[in-house]
Enzyme design. Structure first.
Site, short mmCIF file in Angstrom:
data_model
loop_
_atom_site.label_atom_id
_atom_site.label_comp_id
_atom_site.label_asym_id
_atom_site.label_seq_id
_atom_site.Cartn_x
_atom_site.Cartn_y
_atom_site.Cartn_z
CB VAL A 1 50.66 42.89 -8.12
CG1 VAL A 1 51.09 41.98 -9.24
CG2 VAL A 1 49.16 43.15 -8.18
CB THR B 1 62.86 41.48 3.14
OG1 THR B 1 62.37 42.72 2.61
CG2 THR B 1 64.38 41.53 3.13
CB ILE B 2 60.14 41.86 -1.84
CG1 ILE B 2 59.40 43.04 -1.22
CG2 ILE B 2 59.28 40.61 -1.78
CD1 ILE B 2 58.21 43.48 -2.04
CG ASP B 3 61.72 46.02 1.28
OD1 ASP B 3 61.04 46.20 0.26
OD2 ASP B 3 61.26 46.18 2.43
NE ARG C 1 48.81 57.03 -23.72
CZ ARG C 1 47.84 56.20 -24.08
NH1 ARG C 1 48.00 54.92 -23.98
NH2 ARG C 1 46.70 56.67 -24.54
N GLY D 1 59.50 49.74 -2.41
CA GLY D 1 60.84 50.16 -1.99
C GLY D 1 60.73 51.46 -1.20
NE ARG D 2 56.50 51.88 2.94
CZ ARG D 2 55.51 51.31 3.62
NH1 ARG D 2 55.41 51.50 4.92
NH2 ARG D 2 54.63 50.56 3.01
#
Lengths: 310, 310, 310, 310
Positions: free
Chosen positions: D241, D93-95, D130, D138-139
């Protein structure tokens, strides 16, 4: 729509395979060639021309779309001009040595890879007075060395277009280091040759142009630079790493544009040409214009920076 | 040789800084601009022209080398043609919307970044029947969307050059998925607009071209695509990521070539022009030719693949 | 907070420079070392220990934070254990041969570069029956070769940990090609050596471990592979390209974490240790644990794929 | 050796496909999943457990090697502990929110992509004052935001682990710009939430943790930052992405190592575990240890730089 495996070898052997949506799915991101190549020269094969003509007849082909570099398209020119074989050429070579097009398919990606190597060498300046020699591809022309050398800010660039004097190169490097630089990068095309009488060379043969064929020029000049300058010199030979990998966006758009144009010209029976790039447009040239002479780096590029020797 | 900070603002304020070997060391790999920019339009500033002329006199400058995009060079044209200010333009904008040059400095790197995003979206097809909408830069022209979309194999590309019918796009996506594809990518330039009467739009203003100014077109069409197709739709807005980062080899060589050429023309007193790219050569155009009209994507590119709608 | 230029050389010479927010701005993205290095061994320098102690006194320093690889930290251990110099070590070497840490700073980036080269070689399979030999760094350990070889799917990996039998390698390659593969990649660490009696070697010296010091092992085994297999064989020597370039995210986070931890331990007077990585946490080890023996590739990694020979 | 298409869906439907050398060739470089995924929870499906048991019996399987993240492995834990289904878990998992392993497969590549975006934003500082807001995945945990933010040198990082006070963030940004910085980057994980009472929020629902579910937190805080600071603020939502693209070397080696280890444990009948990374070694944990609680970013990482708010 058929493909021939392994270039002219497949045409001579008449072994076709269907190219359709299914068989070409997912090839956009793949470098190299999906169909394979060979080094077969159809002109010098026994009955070569006759076998090619026969292949076209057997499979009821209108003509050939030939994708390749100087050798492949020169053979195409002979087949087209002298034997009437209907051919449309597509310029694909990392060497960028074909006329009739701004750039050839593959060149931009090879420059990216080579530039990345120059960039990485730039940041390894851990010890004082070190010289990095990077050998890049380019047997007859210095396109990759020139572009990657300029892009990467190389301190000396040696190309086949100009025979170099190693003594001048070494004086330049010593002068740089005398001015406080602790690090220099020398980019050398594999086909760069020393000017006559400037450098003792190992035994060598000569190529078609009468120039010495020196296996691994970087490994020859590296020790000489170390000897003359007294600076530690390290050599990187990038080799086939330059040929591979995922094509960059420029090459993918160029490949799609030229492929589409070649198809259109074939549909119109417009044979005997090579499609090429003119900025964001597609252009055409005769196969003769494309291959008559090697397209070398324009001399104005050598004026861009004072890092070219010869 | 002096530089002005923050574009026309620096010229108007007459705040110069010396550009020499030392102050420019190491900038080859840096994206963005070392000198900064502003959105100052010198024509509309009070006494703008007079102050620019005075700055040139005070610092005894021969003329200005102006590096920028459509706005900057249009102002340059007015200053040059109407007020006789000696100017040489250098085309630098990711938008690639200037005439007189194959491509503008920065465009190729922006396309690389955008293509990388399309490539990455391609491999996230984890769930069935998902649509990815990627919004890319391009307020008036679709150069980045066209190149990145073609390079990345997008399934639909929407550009400002052609107002789109979202219903046709949705029918196309449903047809694809009906044929077994589980995944589609829609690339949309920020300036793409729906054809009149094809789509209900939120409140909007209109731009100089009378077109709706829609903040975040991707966030408008994303939900509409989900509604019409029934497929889960996700939106990526790449934004300023496209503007930055290390320039690629193409842009570095182009920057060096055009910079060198601008210097040479300045030395020869050849003012009133813009230097530009013609393949591996440098060319020149008048500032009028460069800026008279936005250079849009040639219609032949829209024929390369059946993914353009409008 | 001061920095010493060129490693121990700077400490011996007592030439400090202040490190503050201003002098360290923008270094996050730079590879290599901002402070420079030397190959000075402070133990073997005349009065080395005394001069180091004096430097600490003169500048009223609490201790030294020493950043480096096996050589640097071994000297640190002697200075710390035998001479009471307060030192905290930070493991930074592409070789990844230090104990007391999961990985060393720089290793991950070097593996990325090497893997990219393997990937690119993979897609150059243009001709039949070609072997690519890629020489990677690793004089005493095969970490880079193992990781890049596994990541890139190399067909044979030769490492210093296991002396190889070139005859077995060639039999393996011939078997592969006999099964229809047209292309193989051999990754070899620069310190890999042939098992005794398996291969005729050019003249050589021996290193501290009694092993032959072979300049350019790839250039020795390349021709031998070509001779035994009859397949065209090409050599790439990646060299210092592996040392440089922008560090990847892993190395930047590791550098920041270990640097912060070293500062904290220094503030608490916790000297004589090396900070190291343990997953997402920072750990510590004694300088002895870190350097007592070279950390070699664990044998279980050699079981991951059947591509290791020895 | 069989594979199930689309995760638990394939197991429930008993649709296997053979995985052998041929069917898995060339997948090393492909991101995403070759077998597809679904969001099926086997526990909540009618007769879910019975159907899974039956699938194992019908195909005479010894057990299941389950590759996935928190949801997939939590279901595996229940199946294993409560129903005796023989399972070995592989953390992918990317998490990076699973216990029992240093890192999960996919995390490192996602961090690379996110860091590249931060790097690119860094060099777009064309205009004064700016603020760039970059929303990363990342929930429930801030691993990607923390690593990419630290690696990229973000000026503020907002993570789910610490509810943030937007007023403090804005004061920090104004202070920076007051000290002469013209540019700031705010990295925000999609699951970051404002501390209670610190910020007016649009209508929202709450998640299982009782926290507001805010679609597009970046598009909420961007305008608020612009309002409070007066600085122009631009938003990038990187979205999917981050999920895709060619895996980096770290993830490929991790995938190969854990895959090999899972096979070995299966061969030994060692079920009910998850294989995991411990530095360069493979380790194991019970499925309970792996999934009992979300692995959050260790608080020591928040001390690495003064850019975390909460």
């Amino acid at each position: 729509m058929f493909g021939f495996r392994n270039g002219w070898r497949g045409v001579l052997d008449s072994t076709v395979e269907r190219l359709d949506r299914r068989s070409t799915q997912g090839i956009l991101l793949r470098g190299g060639t999906v169909l394979g190549t060979s080094r077969t020269n159809p002109i010098s094969e026994p009955d070569g021309v006759a076998r090619i003509t026969e292949t076209l007849e057997v499979h009821e082909l209108d003509g050939l779309i030939v994708i390749g570099g100087e050798g492949t398209l020169s053979a195409s020119r002979v087949l087209s001009e002298e034997h009437g074989v209907p051919i449309i050429g597509v310029p694909k070579t990392i060497d960028n040595d074909l006329g009739g097009t701004d750039f050839t398919i593959g060149f931009s990606t090879a420059v990216d890879v080579a530039t990345d190597a120059v960039d990485r060498l730039h940041s390894t300046a851990e010890s004082h007075n070190r010289i990095m020699v990077l050998e890049l591809m380019g047997r007859h022309v210095g396109w990759i060395a020139t572009y990657a050398g300029l892009a990467g800010g190389a301190d000396a660039i040696l190309v086949p277009e100009r025979s170099f004097d190693i003594n001048k190169v070494c004086r330049h490097l010593k002068r740089r280091h005398g001015m406080g630089r602790s690090f220099s990068i020398v980019v050398v095309a594999e086909g760069a040759v020393p000017a006559e009488g400037t450098m003792a060379l190992p035994d060598y043969e000569t190529d078609d142009f009468g120039r010495p064929v020196l296996g691994g020029i970087a490994n020859i000049i590296g020790p000489e630079i170390e000897r003359q300058t007294g600076f530690e010199t390290r050599v990187t030979v990038l080799g086939h790493v330059q040929r591979g990998g995922r094509p960059n966006a420029t090459d993918r758009v160029l490949g799609s544009s030229l492929g589409k144009a070649a198809m259109d010209h074939a549909a119109e029976g417009n044979w005997g040409i090579m499609v090429g790039q003119d900025g964001a447009h597609v252009t055409t040239a005769s196969l003769g214009e494309a291959t008559r002479e090697l397209k070398t780096v324009p001399s104005e590029m050598f004026e861009t920076a004072r890092v070219f020797f010869g």
